[in-house]
Write a protein that holds these residues in place. Structure first.
Motif, PDB file in Angstrom:
ATOM      1  N   ASP A 280       0.849  -1.196   0.000  1.00 51.55           N
ATOM      2  CA  ASP A 280       0.000   0.000   0.000  1.00 51.55           C
ATOM      3  C   ASP A 280       0.884   1.246   0.000  1.00 51.55           C
ATOM      4  N   ASP A 281       1.285   1.705  -1.192  1.00 54.92           N
ATOM      5  CA  ASP A 281       2.211   2.835  -1.299  1.00 54.92           C
ATOM      6  C   ASP A 281       1.628   4.126  -0.755  1.00 54.92           C
ATOM      7  N   PHE A 282       0.296   4.273  -0.840  1.00 49.40           N
ATOM      8  CA  PHE A 282      -0.305   5.521  -0.335  1.00 49.40           C
ATOM      9  C   PHE A 282      -0.038   5.684   1.158  1.00 49.40           C
ATOM     10  N   TYR A 283      -0.347   4.631   1.928  1.00 53.79           N
ATOM     11  CA  TYR A 283      -0.166   4.755   3.370  1.00 53.79           C
ATOM     12  C   TYR A 283       1.299   4.675   3.778  1.00 53.79           C
ATOM     13  N   VAL A 284       2.154   4.047   2.951  1.00 54.95           N
ATOM     14  CA  VAL A 284       3.593   4.122   3.204  1.00 54.95           C
ATOM     15  C   VAL A 284       4.052   5.582   3.095  1.00 54.95           C
ATOM     16  N   ASP A 317       4.628   9.393  -7.256  1.00 54.15           N
ATOM     17  CA  ASP A 317       4.512   8.206  -8.106  1.00 54.15           C
ATOM     18  C   ASP A 317       3.074   7.721  -8.224  1.00 54.15           C
ATOM     19  N   ILE A 318       2.313   7.815  -7.119  1.00 54.51           N
ATOM     20  CA  ILE A 318       0.930   7.314  -7.127  1.00 54.51           C
ATOM     21  C   ILE A 318      -0.094   8.422  -7.342  1.00 54.51           C
ATOM     22  N   GLY A 319       0.364   9.661  -7.485  1.00 53.19           N
ATOM     23  CA  GLY A 319      -0.552  10.769  -7.757  1.00 53.19           C
ATOM     24  C   GLY A 319      -1.359  11.220  -6.559  1.00 53.19           C
ATOM     25  N   ALA A 320      -0.809  11.052  -5.337  1.00 54.21           N
ATOM     26  CA  ALA A 320      -1.502  11.494  -4.115  1.00 54.21           C
ATOM     27  C   ALA A 320      -1.178  12.964  -3.869  1.00 54.21           C
ATOM     28  N   LYS A 321      -2.032  13.843  -4.376  1.00 50.78           N
ATOM     29  CA  LYS A 321      -1.718  15.269  -4.364  1.00 50.78           C
ATOM     30  C   LYS A 321      -1.665  15.855  -2.956  1.00 50.78           C
TER      31      LYS A 321
END
Length: 723
Positions: A280-284, A317-321
Motif C-alpha cells: 500500500d504505497d499511499f499509506y507508506v 509516483d501514485i498521484g496522491a496530491k
C-alpha cells in the motif's frame, strides 16, 4: 491524522455483506458454460448475478456492468422482482464506488421501491444503509441520518446484526462529521456493546478504533490512547494486518499531540512496515510524512529530510496530491529552519501549486455534488408525480364506470372537494406568509450568532497560539537530553504539565567537578505558574554564575532574596505571596558527596543494599519548612550531605503526583503509596521505572481530572560499571 478507521470498516463490511452468496468461484468459466444450459427462469438470474459479482470482486468493471445489466434484464423479463432488487442494489454500490452518485441513487431508490412493494424485508436494511452512505458522500447529512435510522429500525425489526452495527457506526460517523460528538459517541457505544454481546472480535476492533478517533477529535487524548490500544489488541488476535497498521498509526498520532515524538516515530514506523508488506504505497507515503514531521519536532534534520523526501517521491509516483502538498510544505519549513533559503523557496512554490490544484479539484467536486443532489431530487419528484398521475388516472377510470349511476352524488362531492381545496389553499397561503416572516427572523438571528462565533473563534485562536508559543519558550529553557546524558550515568524525567504551560520546572548544570540539579514547583500552574517558573529559571542561572555561591543552601538563600526583591514582598496584607518550593542537589564527582537543601520539598535516596530483600532501602532527606519567597518566619536554608555509592538512586519530585485524586474512592495518592512504588521498582532499569511510575499515575487518576503539574526526576550518579 489519516482517517483509516472508516476505510477499515468499509473493507470489513464489504467482506461480510457478500457472505449470502453461497458459491463464488474464482474462475467464472464453469459458470459461463452452465449459463447456456440454464432455462430462462429465476435460476438463470441467480447465475448471472453470481457471474457479475465475480467480475466486480476482481475489478473487471466493464464485464461487471455487462452481466449486471443482463441480470436486471433477465429478471425483468420473467417478473422476478427479487432478482431485480439484487441487481439494482449491487449496481448502485458499484456506481457509488465509481463516484457516479446520481446513477447510484437512481439504482438504490429503484431497488428500495421494489423491495417495499414486494415486502422483501431482509433487503430493506441493506438498501437504506447504501442510500445513507451515498448522501453522506454528497455531504447531505440530514438525508444520510434519515436513511441510516431507517436501516437501523429495519435491522432491529428483522434481527439483522450486520446491518444494525453498520447503521450505528455510520450514524456515529455522520454525527462526528456534523461535530455533534455526544450523539456520535452514543451510536459508537451502542455498536460497541452489540459487538461485545456477539463477541465479534473484528467488530470490537473497529468500534474501539472509532471511539478512539472521536475522543482524539475532542482532545481527550489519554482516553483515546486507551481505546486505540484496545483496538490494537483485538486486531492482533484476529491477525488483521490492515487493522494493526491502523491502530499503530492512530497511537502514533496521539503521541505526536502529547509531544512524545520518539514513541510516535516507533508506532509510525511499525505501521509503515505493515503497509509495505501489504503493498500500500499511499499509506507508506503518509507514514513517511508523519515520521518526517515527528523528527522535525525533535530537530533531527537528516532523519526528517530522509522521510519527507521519501513521502514526496511515493506520493508523486501514485498521484496522491494532498500528501505531495504536505511533503512540500514541511520540506520548505525544514530547509528554512536549516538556513537553506533557496531549497525552502523551491518547495514552498511547489506547495502553493499543489494547494491551488487541490482547491480547484475540491471546488469541482462540490459543484458536481450539488448538481447530483439537484438532479436526484428532481428525478424523485418527477417519479412521484408520475406515480400520482397514474393513481389519479386509475381513480378516474373507476369513476367513469359508475358515472351515470352516481352523477348527482359526484357533483355534490366535487363541490365539497372544491370548497375544501379552496379553503385549504387559503390557510396554506396564510401559513406560508407566517413561515416566511419567521424564516427572516431566524436568518437574521443566525447571521448574528455566526458573527459572534467567528469573533470568539478568532479570540480563542490568538490565545491558543500565544500559549503554544509560550510552551515552546518554556521547553527551550529546560535542559536538553544530550546534556542530561552527559551529566548522569542514568536518569529519567516524568513531566506531565496540567496545562499547555507549566509551573513546575527542572534544571541541571555543572561547575568545576560538581553537578547541580533541581526540581521546582512554582506558585500556581498554567500561565501564572509558567511565568514564575521562567523567573525562577532565570534567577537560578544568574545565581550559579556567582563564584561566591557554591553551596545548595546559599543558592536557595540568594534566589529567595532575588524573588522578594523583584516582587516587592514585605509581608503586607494583600500583597503577592508568590514563590516556589524547590529541592536542590550538588553532587561532587570526585568525593561522591551529595549536598542537599530543600524548600518545602524532600528527596528520597534509594540506598543500594545487596543483602536486603529487594536490594534497596529508601532514605528521606527533608527540606526546610519555608518556600523560596517571602515567609513570616525566614531563616537561612540548611545543607545536608550524603555519601553516594554505586547504584544509589536519587528521586526528586513536586507534590502533583502524591496529591492527585483517583482510585475507587477518589482519594489522594499520598506520599506513603508513592514511596512504596519507588522502593518496589528501584531494582529495575530507570527507563522501566519511568514507565511504571507513569502507568501507576494514569491508572490511579483514571477518569479524574489532573489537579496539578506532575514532575518526578530519577538520577543514578554512578553505577557499578562506571565505578
Amino acid at each position: 491524522m489519516r482517517n483509516r478507521s472508516i476505510y477499515f470498516f468499509k473493507a470489513c463490511f464489504l467482506l461480510v455483506s457478500l457472505i449470502w452468496v453461497k458459491t463464488l468461484i474464482a474462475n467464472p468459466d464453469s459458470l459461463l458454460r452452465k449459463l447456456h444450459t440454464y432455462p430462462k427462469d429465476s435460476s438463470r438470474v441467480q447465475l448471472l448475478f453470481k457471474i457479475a459479482q465475480h467480475y466486480e470482486n476482481h475489478n473487471e468493471d466493464s464485464l461487471f456492468l455487462q452481466y449486471i445489466e443482463e441480470t436486471l434484464e433477465a429478471a425483468e423479463n420473467i417478473g422476478y422482482i427479487q432478482g431485480m432488487i439484487w441487481a439494482l442494489d449491487e449496481k448502485g454500490y458499484f456506481l457509488r464506488q465509481s463516484a457516479d452518485y446520481t446513477e447510484a441513487l437512481n439504482a438504490h431508490f429503484h431497488a428500495l421501491r421494489l423491495a417495499e412493494e414486494l415486502k422483501y424485508k431482509k433487503y430493506l436494511p441493506r438498501i437504506n444503509n447504501n442510500i445513507g452512505v451515498v448522501y453522506r458522500r454528497l455531504d447531505d447529512y440530514s438525508s444520510a441520518v434519515n436513511y441510516h435510522l431507517k436501516a437501523l429500525k429495519y435491522g432491529e425489526q428483522y434481527k439483522d446484526f450486520r446491518s444494525t452495527m453498520y447503521a450505528r457506526n455510520s450514524l456515529g460517523n455522520v454525527f462526528a462529521l456534523m461535530k455533534q460528538y455526544d450523539q456520535a459517541m452514543e451510536y459508537f457505544n451502542q455498536a460497541l456493546e452489540q459487538a461485545k454481546q456477539r463477541n465479534n472480535l473484528r467488530s470490537l476492533a473497529i468500534n474501539y478504533n472509532n471511539i478512539g478517533e472521536l475522543l482524539e477529535t475532542k482532545g481527550e487524548l489519554e482516553k483515546a490512547l486507551r481505546y486505540y490500544f484496545k483496538s490494537l489488541e483485538f486486531n492482533q488476535q484476529i491477525e488483521s494486518k490492515r487493522g494493526i497498521a491502523i491502530s499503530y498509526d492512530c497511537i502514533g498520532s496521539v503521541y505526536v499531540k502529547t509531544k512524545k515524538y520518539e514513541k510516535a516515530i516507533d508506532y509510525f514506523k511499525k505501521a509503515m512496515e505493515i503497509d509495505q508488506t501489504l503493498g500500500d504505497d499511499f499509506y507508506v507515503a503518509v507514514s513517511s510524512l508523519n515520521i518526517g514531521k515527528a523528527y522535525m519536532k525533535l530537530n533531527r534534520f537528516e532523519e526528517a529530510l530522509h522521510y519527507l523526501k521519501r513521502a514526496l517521491k511515493l506520493s508523486r509516483d501514485i498521484g496522491a496530491k494532498s500528501t505531495s502538498r504536505d511533503a512540500h510544505k514541511y520540506l520548505s519549513t525544514l530547509y528554512e529552519n536549516s538556513g537553506m533559503a533557496l531549497m525552502a523557496l523551491r518547495h514552498y512554490k511547489d506547495f502553493t501549486t499543489y494547494t491551488d490544484s487541490i482547491l480547484n479539484e475540491k471546488n469541482s467536486q462540490n459543484i458536481s455534488k450539488l448538481q447530483t443532489l439537484y438532479e436526484t431530487e428532481k428525478q424523485r419528484k418527477e417519479i412521484a408525480l408520475l406515480e400520482q398521475e397514474k393513481s389519479q388516472r386509475e381513480k378516474s377510470n373507476k369513476r367513469k364506470t359508475i358515472f351515470l349511476l352516481v352523477l348527482a352524488i359526484a357533483f355534490v362531492l366535487l363541490a365539497i372537494l372544491a370548497f375544501a381545496l379552496f379553503r385549504a389553499n387559503l390557510i396554506k397561503r396564510k401559513n406560508n406568509k407566517v413561515l416566511e416572516k419567521q424564516a427572516i427572523v431566524i436568518r437574521d438571528k443566525n447571521n448574528e450568532l455566526q458573527l459572534q462565533k467567528r469573533k470568539l473563534e478568532q479570540t480563542n485562536n490568538k490565545i491558543t497560539d500565544s500559549l503554544l508559543y509560550a510552551q515552546k519558550i518554556q521547553q527551550a529553557l529546560l535542559p536538553r537530553k544530550s546534556l542530561l546524558q552527559n551529566l548522569f550515568d542514568d536518569y529519567f524525567i516524568l513531566y506531565h504539565p496540567l496545562s499547555v504551560v507549566s509551573g513546575d520546572f527542572y534544571w541541571a548544570g555543572e561547575f568545576e567537578d560538581k553537578i547541580i540539579f533541581t526540581v521546582a514547583d512554582c506558585t500556581g500552574h498554567g500561565v501564572p505558574g509558567a511565568m514564575m517558573s521562567m523567573l525562577g529559571n532565570s534567577y537560578l542561572n544568574e545565581t550559579i554564575r556567582n563564584p561566591k555561591v557554591r553551596h545548595a543552601s546559599q543558592i536557595l538563600n540568594e534566589m529567595r532574596s532575588m524573588i522578594i526583591s523583584s516582587l516587592h514582598q514585605q509581608g503586607l496584607p494583600g500583597e503577592s505571596k508568590d514563590g516556589m518550593e524547590m529541592s536542590l542537589c550538588i553532587y561532587d564527582k570526585k568525593s561522591h558527596i551529595l549536598e542537599f537543601a530543600g524548600a518545602h520539598i524532600s528527596i528520597y535516596i534509594a540506598k543500594y543494599k545487596p543483602m536486603a530483600g529487594k536490594n534497596y532501602e529508601l532514605i528521606e532527606l527533608k527540606g526546610n519548612k519555608m518556600p523560596v519567597g517571602y515567609y513570616r518566619k525566614m531563616s537561612s536554608f540548611t545543607d545536608q550531605t550524603y555519601k553516594i555509592e554505586p547504584e544509589d538512586i536519587i528521586y526528586m519530585f513536586t507534590d502533583g503526583y502524591v496529591d492527585q485524586f483517583g482510585g475507587k474512592k477518589g482519594q489522594k495518592f499520598q506520599s506513603k503509596t508513592f514511596r512504596n512504588v519507588l522502593i518496589d521498582n528501584a531494582h529495575k532499569p530507570l527507563n522501566e521505572q519511568q514507565e511504571l511510575i507513569e502507568k501507576t499515575f494514569l491508572t490511579w487518576k483514571n477518569d479524574y481530572e489532573q489537579i496539578d503539574d506532575v514532575l518526578v526526576m530519577g538520577v543514578k550518579p554512578i553505577s557499578k560499571s562506571t565505578e
